[in-house]
Design an enzyme around this catalytic site. Structure first.
Site, PDB file in Angstrom:
ATOM      1  N   GLY A 112     -37.513 -11.122  33.233  1.00  0.00           N
ATOM      2  CA  GLY A 112     -38.357 -12.122  32.590  1.00  0.00           C
ATOM      3  C   GLY A 112     -38.610 -11.559  31.239  1.00  0.00           C
ATOM      4  CG  ASP A 153     -33.644  -6.617  34.150  1.00  0.00           C
ATOM      5  OD1 ASP A 153     -34.101  -7.331  32.913  1.00  0.00           O
ATOM      6  OD2 ASP A 153     -33.011  -7.100  35.141  1.00  0.00           O
ATOM      7  N   GLY A 171     -28.713 -12.512  36.329  1.00  0.00           N
ATOM      8  CA  GLY A 171     -28.426 -13.282  35.228  1.00  0.00           C
ATOM      9  C   GLY A 171     -27.515 -12.520  34.160  1.00  0.00           C
TER      10      GLY A 171
END
Length: 405
Positions: free
Chosen positions: A146, A183, A211
């Site tokens: 995010g 991350d 992703g």
């Protein structure tokens, strides 16, 4: 002990953590204090049981310098590695070795209003079960997907609390300093400090997962961008496929490269009659499904190799853009997807051959991470120590870590 001395002692601990072994002269240079002052502080840390002598530096012709390291159990770090579906928690010592088994549990983040409370409860549970005194825990580091503002401690995509920030919410409940970052950036931090990017000035670290994230190392430092949002590699608009991306746009890199797309293509191929060792894969258990594809590819399954290669080629198209813009020394494939190993390298290189100016691409190496899926765990721990000297860790550095009895 004065607050200033405490700060410099924290700096010594931080540098020994990241470098593993340093001489007194090395530390003097890193903390910008005179050699006599550094020697005195180092001697005190040795006397108190924080630091030990670990031999001598390699000979350069003169007297060899004594080298120093942290004792592994003087402090611990709670490391949390999250993605959109799975969360892992482990406690590490000062040598980045786990002192607890990794706690793995499903925690879907999209549209999950209870995710933050569930995460906090699980972190608290892991700490309590470990038997480690909280006064001996330097902090909690959390890598998460995010739009994450590491300075403010907020995630604008997932885990938004009703009041305050993510870090404030968790810290207030577990009574420890908490730090968060994206991350992919933490994976890049791990590679920079302990992995394949160590010693590199300019490197791109691709996090292949649900992703396709990016961590950028520029001029030897992790680059976060103006607001901390740099590296949204997944959302480069590369395709005219009319596929809706998780960001709300269409045709993003993610729509043809993510591991969820790999699973989707595998299932479609199987339904269309492709011959393979694979059987129908469960989209609800993406982790297991991806591992089945990796296993099949490792056994030489043609179909499994084909779908991974197709994804790799498309990642390579994105990498070609990075090379044209940033001219990196190395591109490192890390994170969960790096378990596919060298299967990725050939199709990525093929894409670079087709889409990159040769003079730019010829000196860029494509490497597979040595840290692999452990990179985010390592990076989340490194985040705590990156902030150690200015954190809210209030324990006087006089008595090293202990296990509660």
């Amino acid at each position: 002990m004065t607050e200033k001395n405490q700060l410099y002692r924290k700096k010594i601990i931080k540098h020994l953590y990241f470098s593993n072994m340093l001489s007194c002269a090395d530390l003097s240079e890193k903390i910008n204090k005179s050699l006599p002052v550094t020697t005195k502080m180092l001697g005190k840390l040795i006397e108190e049981g924080w630091v030990v002598e670990t031999g001598f530096a390699a000979s350069t012709g003169g007297r060899r310098a004594v080298m120093y390291s942290l004792k592994p159990d003087v402090l611990y770090i709670v490391s949390v590695a999250m993605d959109q579906l799975i969360t892992r928690i482990a406690i590490l010592n000062m040598q980045n070795s786990q002192v607890t088994a990794t706690e793995i549990f499903e925690l879907p983040l999209p549209r999950n209003t209870g995710a933050l409370a569930a995460l906090t409860e699980k972190i608290d549970e892991v700490i309590n079960r470990s038997g480690i005194c909280r006064t001996n825990i330097a902090g909690v580091g959390i890598g998460m997907p995010g739009f994450v503002d590491a300075n403010k401690g907020q995630n604008y995509t997932f885990l938004e609390p009703e009041q305050g920030t993510v870090t404030q919410y968790i810290s207030a409940r577990i009574k420890l300093p908490v730090f968060i970052d994206n991350d992919s950036r933490l994976i890049a931090l791990a590679e920079l400090m302990f992995g394949s990017a160590r010693g590199k000035k300019n490197a791109m670290v691709i996090n292949v997962g649900w992703g396709v994230g990016l961590g950028m190392i520029l001029n030897g430092e992790l680059f976060r961008g103006h607001n901390g949002f740099a590296g949204e590699f997944s959302h480069i608009p590369l395709f005219l496929n009319n596929k809706l991306c998780s960001c709300g746009k269409s045709g993003c890199l993610e729509t043809e490269t993510s591991l969820l797309v790999v699973i989707e293509k595998a299932n479609k191929g199987l339904k269309d009659g492709k011959i393979s060792l694979l059987k129908e894969l469960s989209a609800e258990h993406a982790e297991e499904a991806f591992q089945e594809i990796i296993k099949a590819a490792g056994k030489g399954d043609k179909f499994a190799v084909e779908i991974l290669s197709e994804s790799g080629y498309n990642i390579g198209r994105g990498v070609a853009i990075l090379i044209h813009l940033l001219n990196p020394e190395v591109v490192i494939l890390s994170g969960r997807g790096s378990s596919a190993g060298k299967i990725w390298q050939a199709p990525i290189q093929q894409a670079l051959n087709e889409h990159c100016i040769p003079r730019l691409a010829s000196n860029t190496e494509i490497e597979i991470s040595s840290l692999g899926y452990q990179a985010e765990i390592t990076g989340a721990a490194a985040l705590v120590m990156e902030n150690f000297e200015r954190s809210d860790f209030r324990k006087e550095l006089t008595q090293p870590g202990a296990i509660a009895k």
